[in-house]
Scaffold this active site. Sequence first.
Site, PDB file in Angstrom:
ATOM      1  N   ASP A 102       3.118   5.027   7.476  1.00  0.00           N
ATOM      2  CA  ASP A 102       4.087   4.018   8.070  1.00  0.00           C
ATOM      3  C   ASP A 102       4.976   4.538   9.705  1.00  0.00           C
ATOM      4  O   ASP A 102       5.238   6.427   9.556  1.00  0.00           O
ATOM      5  CB  ASP A 102       5.545   3.037   7.450  1.00  0.00           C
ATOM      6  CG  ASP A 102       6.136   4.047   6.657  1.00  0.00           C
ATOM      7  OD1 ASP A 102       5.700   5.144   6.093  1.00  0.00           O
ATOM      8  OD2 ASP A 102       7.043   3.758   6.437  1.00  0.00           O
ATOM      9  N   GLU A 160       7.607   4.685   3.653  1.00  0.00           N
ATOM     10  CA  GLU A 160       8.573   5.392   3.118  1.00  0.00           C
ATOM     11  C   GLU A 160       9.777   5.843   3.712  1.00  0.00           C
ATOM     12  O   GLU A 160      10.576   5.720   3.379  1.00  0.00           O
ATOM     13  CB  GLU A 160       7.291   6.968   3.675  1.00  0.00           C
ATOM     14  CG  GLU A 160       8.638   7.803   3.593  1.00  0.00           C
ATOM     15  CD  GLU A 160       9.655   8.471   4.478  1.00  0.00           C
ATOM     16  OE1 GLU A 160      10.816   9.409   3.387  1.00  0.00           O
ATOM     17  OE2 GLU A 160       8.983   8.415   5.772  1.00  0.00           O
ATOM     18  N   ARG A 201      11.543  26.243   0.734  1.00  0.00           N
ATOM     19  CA  ARG A 201      12.734  26.302   0.098  1.00  0.00           C
ATOM     20  C   ARG A 201      12.555  26.124  -0.809  1.00  0.00           C
ATOM     21  O   ARG A 201      12.618  24.526  -1.649  1.00  0.00           O
ATOM     22  CB  ARG A 201      13.415  24.795   1.089  1.00  0.00           C
ATOM     23  CG  ARG A 201      15.097  25.158   1.112  1.00  0.00           C
ATOM     24  CD  ARG A 201      15.523  26.211   1.204  1.00  0.00           C
ATOM     25  NE  ARG A 201      17.332  26.192   0.649  1.00  0.00           N
ATOM     26  CZ  ARG A 201      17.653  27.102   0.497  1.00  0.00           C
ATOM     27  NH1 ARG A 201      17.765  28.056   1.980  1.00  0.00           N
ATOM     28  NH2 ARG A 201      19.185  27.472  -0.499  1.00  0.00           N
TER      29      ARG A 201
END
Length: 428
Positions: A102, A160, A201
């Site tokens: 999106d 999202e 990370r």
Amino acid sequence: MRRLGLALVLTTMSLNAQTLAERIDREIPSLLDTYRALHAAPELSMQEQKTAAVVASRLRQLGYEVTERVGKYGDASATCYGVVAVMRNGKGPVVLLRTDMDALPVTEQTGLPYASTNANVMHACGHDLHMTAFLGTATMLADLKSRWHGTVVLIGQPAEEVVKGAEAMLRDGLYERFPKPDYALAIHDWAVLEAGKVGIRPGYVMANGDSVDIIVRGISGHGASPQSTKDPVVIASEIVMTLQTIVSRESSPLDPVIITVGSIHGGTKRNIIPDEVKLQLTVRTYKPEVRQRVLASIERVAKGIAQAAGLPDDRMPIVNILTDESTPATYNDPVLTQRMSAAVARQIGEKNIVEIDPVMVSEDFARYSLDHRIPATLLLIGAADPAKVASGAPLPSLHSSKFAPAPVDLVLRRAIESEVAMAMDLLR
């Protein structure tokens, strides 16, 4: 005939001998065309019909088993344009790879020749690049099928940006209708990381995101007679300021917390004290226990200030946590993340791997891990122009009307290399 057979053998040997970089070189021109087309035709969250059709069509052409319109929103009248593509290749692990599809309600100001042609809609978060890399990765995995074993599940996820898509697909039986993954992988372009670099990370990398509405109710009256009213503007102002003490005086400095009041609406005229004021908050945390405590404290503070102002029980503030706009923190499984980092480093070089700090933005990829029961990791792909990074010039952030990955061919290449390296390491 023997010459033809020999030619076919030599061609096959040549294709098998190609490096991943050489295979990507072969695909980059057409992938850049795909990227430009997707960038020029963005669709808002829950409206990704054409975008999803493009993704599904390309995957089907590559030989994947494709299912469209996967997902069920809380609103039964809304269509979910989720795409699921499966490639089964013998015994082995099941690896899920997700892209989002999106765009955002932003008016593009990049000046690109392939800028958005849809008014007030823009791929300002790089989902166009994610989709293109996803299709490039799908191509590589189909091309390299002789070198891996297991099952690949490719997810084209809608919505999202409003953190509804992952939940909708899981609600529609994603892990019952399709192979349940042993691992879940994703990438996201990163506007402040130099193109060519990949950020990793272990542990928390993105925050819990919660949306909270507070309706502060008062007793209205004339602005010249405040003594006969209970002014919700003053009460709301006190709430806004006191909410920050939850961060500074109730939370450990070692546990990141952000409470932002992004919207205040109340009143119609200077000399009228209104009946109510509406506040809209975004709340960011990492740990589940911190999240629960902070949300409870927001309600306690709002009602405590209203009581101190003398409001009756039937005029207490209404605090509403919008569960359909909330998402858990993105947690990178440490063991998987280190393994994926090593796999990507072997492909692009250790010098191009950068350990980054966690950030307080949110996204809903975390839902695919089922509360950490499925190891998951999300890598960040540098998307900032190296020359601008070197000069120290200001960089447009994600969601900026001026954001665009640069140079896009390098960013796209790194994204594909990273996704393929991760998947192949797990499926080898």
